[in-house]
Enzyme design. Structure first.
Site, PDB file in Angstrom:
ATOM      1  N   ASP A   8       0.877  -1.190   0.000  1.00  0.00           N
ATOM      2  CA  ASP A   8       0.000   0.000   0.000  1.00  0.00           C
ATOM      3  C   ASP A   8       0.903   1.225   0.000  1.00  0.00           C
ATOM      4  OD1 ASP A   8      -3.103   0.851   1.570  1.00  0.00           O
ATOM      5  OD2 ASP A   8      -1.581   2.258   0.901  1.00  0.00           O
ATOM      6  N   ASP A 106      -3.790   2.357  -5.294  1.00  0.00           N
ATOM      7  CA  ASP A 106      -2.476   2.338  -4.635  1.00  0.00           C
ATOM      8  C   ASP A 106      -2.241   1.092  -3.771  1.00  0.00           C
ATOM      9  OD1 ASP A 106      -3.959   2.914  -2.298  1.00  0.00           O
ATOM     10  OD2 ASP A 106      -2.310   4.145  -1.513  1.00  0.00           O
ATOM     11  N   GLU A 107      -3.004   0.042  -4.038  1.00  0.00           N
ATOM     12  CA  GLU A 107      -2.868  -1.196  -3.250  1.00  0.00           C
ATOM     13  C   GLU A 107      -2.765  -2.401  -4.158  1.00  0.00           C
ATOM     14  OE1 GLU A 107      -6.186  -1.741  -0.586  1.00  0.00           O
ATOM     15  OE2 GLU A 107      -5.867   0.310   0.120  1.00  0.00           O
TER      16      GLU A 107
HETATM   17  N1  DCP Z   1      -8.429   8.866  -1.620  1.00  0.00           N
HETATM   18  C1  DCP Z   1      -9.457   9.727  -1.976  1.00  0.00           C
HETATM   19  N2  DCP Z   1     -10.492   9.969  -1.102  1.00  0.00           N
HETATM   20  C2  DCP Z   1     -10.524   9.354   0.114  1.00  0.00           C
HETATM   21  C3  DCP Z   1      -9.506   8.456   0.477  1.00  0.00           C
HETATM   22  C4  DCP Z   1      -8.459   8.236  -0.417  1.00  0.00           C
HETATM   23  O1  DCP Z   1      -9.428  10.293  -3.062  1.00  0.00           O
HETATM   24  N3  DCP Z   1     -11.535   9.611   0.965  1.00  0.00           N
HETATM   25  C5  DCP Z   1      -7.304   8.672  -2.555  1.00  0.00           C
HETATM   26  C6  DCP Z   1      -6.129   9.554  -2.160  1.00  0.00           C
HETATM   27  C7  DCP Z   1      -5.131   8.622  -1.551  1.00  0.00           C
HETATM   28  C8  DCP Z   1      -5.424   7.314  -2.263  1.00  0.00           C
HETATM   29  O2  DCP Z   1      -6.826   7.336  -2.543  1.00  0.00           O
HETATM   30  O3  DCP Z   1      -3.795   9.077  -1.731  1.00  0.00           O
HETATM   31  C9  DCP Z   1      -5.071   6.106  -1.445  1.00  0.00           C
HETATM   32  O4  DCP Z   1      -5.831   6.106  -0.247  1.00  0.00           O
HETATM   33  P1  DCP Z   1      -5.273   5.519   1.103  1.00  0.00           P
HETATM   34  O5  DCP Z   1      -6.419   5.296   1.995  1.00  0.00           O
HETATM   35  O6  DCP Z   1      -4.379   4.356   0.823  1.00  0.00           O
HETATM   36  O7  DCP Z   1      -4.439   6.711   1.763  1.00  0.00           O
HETATM   37  P2  DCP Z   1      -3.014   7.315   1.411  1.00  0.00           P
HETATM   38  O8  DCP Z   1      -2.268   6.501   0.423  1.00  0.00           O
HETATM   39  O9  DCP Z   1      -3.200   8.733   1.009  1.00  0.00           O
HETATM   40  O10 DCP Z   1      -2.277   7.321   2.815  1.00  0.00           O
HETATM   41  P3  DCP Z   1      -1.727   6.087   3.670  1.00  0.00           P
HETATM   42  O11 DCP Z   1      -1.982   4.834   2.893  1.00  0.00           O
HETATM   43  O12 DCP Z   1      -0.261   6.376   3.840  1.00  0.00           O
HETATM   44  O13 DCP Z   1      -2.465   6.145   4.944  1.00  0.00           O
HETATM   45 CA    CA Z   2      -2.101   4.266   0.650  1.00  0.00          CA
HETATM   46 CA    CA Z   3      -4.815   2.356  -0.018  1.00  0.00          CA
END
Ligand code: DCP
Ligand code: CA
Ligand code: CA
Length: 350
Positions: A8, A106-107
């Protein structure tokens, strides 16, 4: 099920932006849905960990986020770019010759059933290093028995970590965690579990199966299995995965939401017809707008769970298309679903 390496990306959209704007690295900043000029009308999609220290979170309205950190740097999201980066990550993972499922933008879950724990963990850390060296992006890796527990191990290692969770350690790992830490448990299911006195995964594991079935239907038994360390999900290789989309040029260029919404409804219906034919459910929704100057932009959203609902597709697509409204008029709009699974004989957490 077998050993899974789960990757992730850390603060993904924001980390991608850091590559384009190296000067903002280390300063609190966020990526949101709205253009800079009207940013407070939008929603925060993600932010770096420096901004998280001030309480800024994904899904929060940008107005609230700016109350928490008024001088936070803000960038509008660029989904075309993030999709490209996601494909490049997938290419790196494919080099290892194992099946890879794209669980979201992103996973990724890699089928490492042919490896033992030590070798899988070593490989996971090597992949992490390679993503960092090739793309300049940080990620976290989790290795465990089954996709769900590999993802949970990964969540535990955030950010920039690597966690190995062997099968024998899973019950202890799960027992004290809150139920919402189980992938598939959203706010509604969490609330319902709380109302019947179940707060931890350990409590869920001990709950009566027939009661869970009565309260939650088939997802009840799925949750019961997961809480007991049993994950029946399979890895669906990205080669088998497809996306289904429809686009249409409108009669005249427009920014009229009534007209655009009608197009979205009809495109969504066409997508669902195709989905039903193939018995697929979707988890990711993308809306696309092509403008009068022939440039285009997309916006995507990953749902909490798989769905085959036309109503959800329509409502999510309409939210997304609103985020694509600019001063330029739209000449073509599109709706696409991806991260698909076959709904035949699959356990789904709807
Ligand atoms: N995303 C979005 N709206 C949301 C949650 C996420 O558009 N409510 C998008 C932006 C993030 C991506 O999806 O960058 C991946 O979500 P993640 O939950 O994996 O969060 P991040 O990668 O940003 O942070 P981390 O995984 O480090 O907690
Ligand atoms: Ca992420
Ligand atoms: Ca994610």
């Amino acid at each position: 099920m077998g050993i899974v390496i789960f990757i992730d990306m850390d603060y993904f959209f924001a980390a991608c932006e850091e590559l384009h704007h190296p000067e903002i690295k280390g300063k609190p900043f966020a990526v949101g849905t709205a253009p800079e000029a009207s940013k407070i009308r939008g929603v925060i999609q993600t932010c770096n960990y420096e901004a998280r220290a001030f309480g800024v979170r994904s899904g929060m309205s940008t107005a609230i986020a700016l109350q928490k950190k008024p001088d936070m740097i803000y960038l509008e999201s660029d989904d075309v770019y993030y999709e490209e980066v996601s494909k490049r990550i997938l290419e790196i993972l494919k080099r290892y010759g194992m099946a890879v499922e794209e669980c979201s933008i992103d996973e990724f879950a890699i089928d490492a059933a042919a490896l033992d724990y030590e070798k899988a963990f070593e490989t996971g850390k090597r992949i992490k290093g390679e993503i960092n060296a090739d793309l300049g992006l940080p990620c976290t890796v989790g290795v465990s028995f089954g996709k769900t527990f590999a993802k949970m191990a990964c969540d535990d290692g955030k950010p920039n970590g690597a966690v190995l969770l062997k099968e024998a350690e899973i019950p202890k790992f799960l027992s004290a965690k809150e139920v919402r830490k189980l992938p598939g448990i959203g706010p509604k299911t969490e609330e319902k579990l709380h109302s019947i006195g179940i707060r931890t995964i350990g409590e869920l594991a001990k709950a009566d199966t027939s009661m869970l079935l009565a309260e939650f239907g088939s997802i009840g038994s799925e949750l019961h299995n997961l809480s007991n360390g049993v994950d029946n999900s399979k890895i669906i290789d990205s080669q088998e995965a497809v996306s289904i989309g429809r686009e249409r040029t409108m009669e005249s260029e427009t920014n009229d939401l009534a007209v655009i919404d009608m197009e979205i409804d009809s495109l969504s219906d066409a997508v669902v017809v195709e989905l039903k034919k193939k018995s697929y459910s979707y988890k990711n929704v993308t809306a696309k707008a092509r403008y009068s100057d022939f440039t285009f932009r997309i916006k995507s959203r990953t749902l909490q769970n798989y769905s085959d609902s036309p109503a959800i597709l329509k409502s999510v697509s309409k939210q997304l298309i609103r985020e694509l409204i600019t001063s330029k008029k739209m000449r073509k709009v599109g709706v696409r679903v991806s991260t698909l699974i076959s709904s035949k004989g699959q356990n789904r957490l709807l």
